[in-house]
Design a protein around this motif. Sequence first.
Motif, PDB file in Angstrom:
ATOM      1  N   GLY A  20       0.671  -1.287  -0.040  1.00 45.56           N
ATOM      2  CA  GLY A  20       0.002  -0.083  -0.131  1.00 45.56           C
ATOM      3  C   GLY A  20       0.966   1.332   0.031  1.00 45.56           C
ATOM      4  O   GLY A  20       0.611   2.194  -0.661  1.00 45.56           O
ATOM      5  N   TYR A  79      -5.031  -1.739  -9.471  1.00 41.68           N
ATOM      6  CA  TYR A  79      -4.565  -1.741  -8.190  1.00 41.68           C
ATOM      7  C   TYR A  79      -3.743  -0.317  -8.141  1.00 41.68           C
ATOM      8  O   TYR A  79      -4.055   0.764  -7.441  1.00 41.68           O
ATOM      9  CB  TYR A  79      -3.944  -2.827  -7.445  1.00 41.68           C
ATOM     10  CG  TYR A  79      -3.266  -2.360  -5.908  1.00 41.68           C
ATOM     11  CD1 TYR A  79      -4.207  -2.031  -5.219  1.00 41.68           C
ATOM     12  CD2 TYR A  79      -1.971  -2.852  -5.384  1.00 41.68           C
ATOM     13  CE1 TYR A  79      -3.866  -1.872  -3.676  1.00 41.68           C
ATOM     14  CE2 TYR A  79      -1.791  -2.551  -4.164  1.00 41.68           C
ATOM     15  CZ  TYR A  79      -2.728  -2.072  -3.226  1.00 41.68           C
ATOM     16  OH  TYR A  79      -2.196  -1.979  -1.841  1.00 41.68           O
ATOM     17  N   SER A  92      -6.088   0.702  -0.149  1.00 45.54           N
ATOM     18  CA  SER A  92      -5.379  -0.509   0.347  1.00 45.54           C
ATOM     19  C   SER A  92      -6.270  -1.380   1.104  1.00 45.54           C
ATOM     20  O   SER A  92      -6.130  -2.840   0.876  1.00 45.54           O
ATOM     21  CB  SER A  92      -4.094  -0.005   1.262  1.00 45.54           C
ATOM     22  OG  SER A  92      -3.414  -1.220   2.027  1.00 45.54           O
ATOM     23  N   TYR A  96      -7.533  -5.529   0.056  1.00 40.18           N
ATOM     24  CA  TYR A  96      -7.508  -6.425   1.123  1.00 40.18           C
ATOM     25  C   TYR A  96      -8.654  -7.276   1.249  1.00 40.18           C
ATOM     26  O   TYR A  96      -8.904  -8.262   2.205  1.00 40.18           O
ATOM     27  CB  TYR A  96      -6.757  -6.113   2.356  1.00 40.18           C
ATOM     28  CG  TYR A  96      -5.171  -6.001   2.082  1.00 40.18           C
ATOM     29  CD1 TYR A  96      -4.397  -7.063   1.748  1.00 40.18           C
ATOM     30  CD2 TYR A  96      -4.776  -4.620   2.379  1.00 40.18           C
ATOM     31  CE1 TYR A  96      -3.000  -6.858   1.521  1.00 40.18           C
ATOM     32  CE2 TYR A  96      -3.342  -4.471   2.166  1.00 40.18           C
ATOM     33  CZ  TYR A  96      -2.530  -5.818   2.018  1.00 40.18           C
ATOM     34  OH  TYR A  96      -1.234  -5.414   1.584  1.00 40.18           O
ATOM     35  N   SER A 247      -0.130  -2.996   6.473  1.00 42.67           N
ATOM     36  CA  SER A 247       0.091  -1.967   5.527  1.00 42.67           C
ATOM     37  C   SER A 247      -0.565  -0.553   5.908  1.00 42.67           C
ATOM     38  O   SER A 247      -0.202   0.196   5.765  1.00 42.67           O
ATOM     39  CB  SER A 247      -0.875  -2.494   4.218  1.00 42.67           C
ATOM     40  OG  SER A 247      -0.901  -1.560   3.447  1.00 42.67           O
ATOM     41  N   THR A 248      -1.710  -0.746   6.786  1.00 42.79           N
ATOM     42  CA  THR A 248      -2.385   0.527   7.495  1.00 42.79           C
ATOM     43  C   THR A 248      -1.389   1.072   8.499  1.00 42.79           C
ATOM     44  O   THR A 248      -1.262   2.370   8.330  1.00 42.79           O
ATOM     45  CB  THR A 248      -3.809   0.139   7.815  1.00 42.79           C
ATOM     46  OG1 THR A 248      -4.367  -0.450   6.951  1.00 42.79           O
ATOM     47  CG2 THR A 248      -4.543   1.488   8.473  1.00 42.79           C
TER      48      THR A 248
END
Length: 294
Positions: A20, A79, A92, A96, A247-248
């Motif tokens: 991401g 993406y 992102s 997922y 990722s976050t």
Amino acid sequence: MSARHTGLGALAILSWGTLGALGAFSASLPPYLVLTFCFAVAAAMGLVICAATGRKPVRLLDRRTVLFAGLLAAYHLVYLEAFHHAAPIPVSLINYLWPACLIILGNLYFQLRSGFPGYLGAALGFVGVLVLIGKDGFVLQLSEAFGYGLAFVGALLWATFSNLRRHDSSDAISAMTTICFASSLICGLWWMANGANLPALTAQDVWVIAALGLGPAGGAFFLWDLGMRQGHAALLGVLGYSAPVLSTILMLVLGLGQPGWKVFAAIALITLGGIVVQIGTSATSSGKLKASAR
């Protein structure tokens, strides 16, 4: 099952946790340019591994190779394009949703037979995304709807790719080497068809492209295939749902989004959905084994 190969699969998951952030950093570049070089880096890695281990890449014009390469290229194109049209954290997390999509498509078309837990986990994931992208309730932010749509199409494409790869019997390294090479050709042709303009690349652009090719948009494919085929697949399935969390958190640390209750609620629901799916699938498989042993 091998603990070493399970570790390789876990490294792929860690790598995907950076996708991401790297995707967001590459948003100023044409996606097809980025992917042409990313897949070329991955194919070069595969060729080195094949040469070192005595493998031979599969045929380029094999029908399955062309299909896998098309899906792989299409997934990454939509993406990365999504980051041009919506905020990076929602893009992102919507992407997922691929594990939930994998379960639904697998049940419908690929004989996965995950049962009710699969659908429950998928529903939890979708609720998590609705919480994240909602504004004043579950109302979509129309200005970013196109980006959300691209991210979701990406989730569907990756789920389809994964289900098809699950049934493929070819050697993981040999197959992925050729698939990445073919994907690079596809993206390169698309780039040429759109003018093939090469923008002035900064040092950061070069670093981001190299990092994507070595990691989440290249090298991770080899690690994941090895982990799923020769490692502890059930454990990797559970660990795989940590990718949106990683990722976050990384994007928040890098200043690519603002923390808030919606972000953490979405992370919790998507992760919980993944755990429900994996536990339910594992329980179903265990029940079938016991039944067959009687």
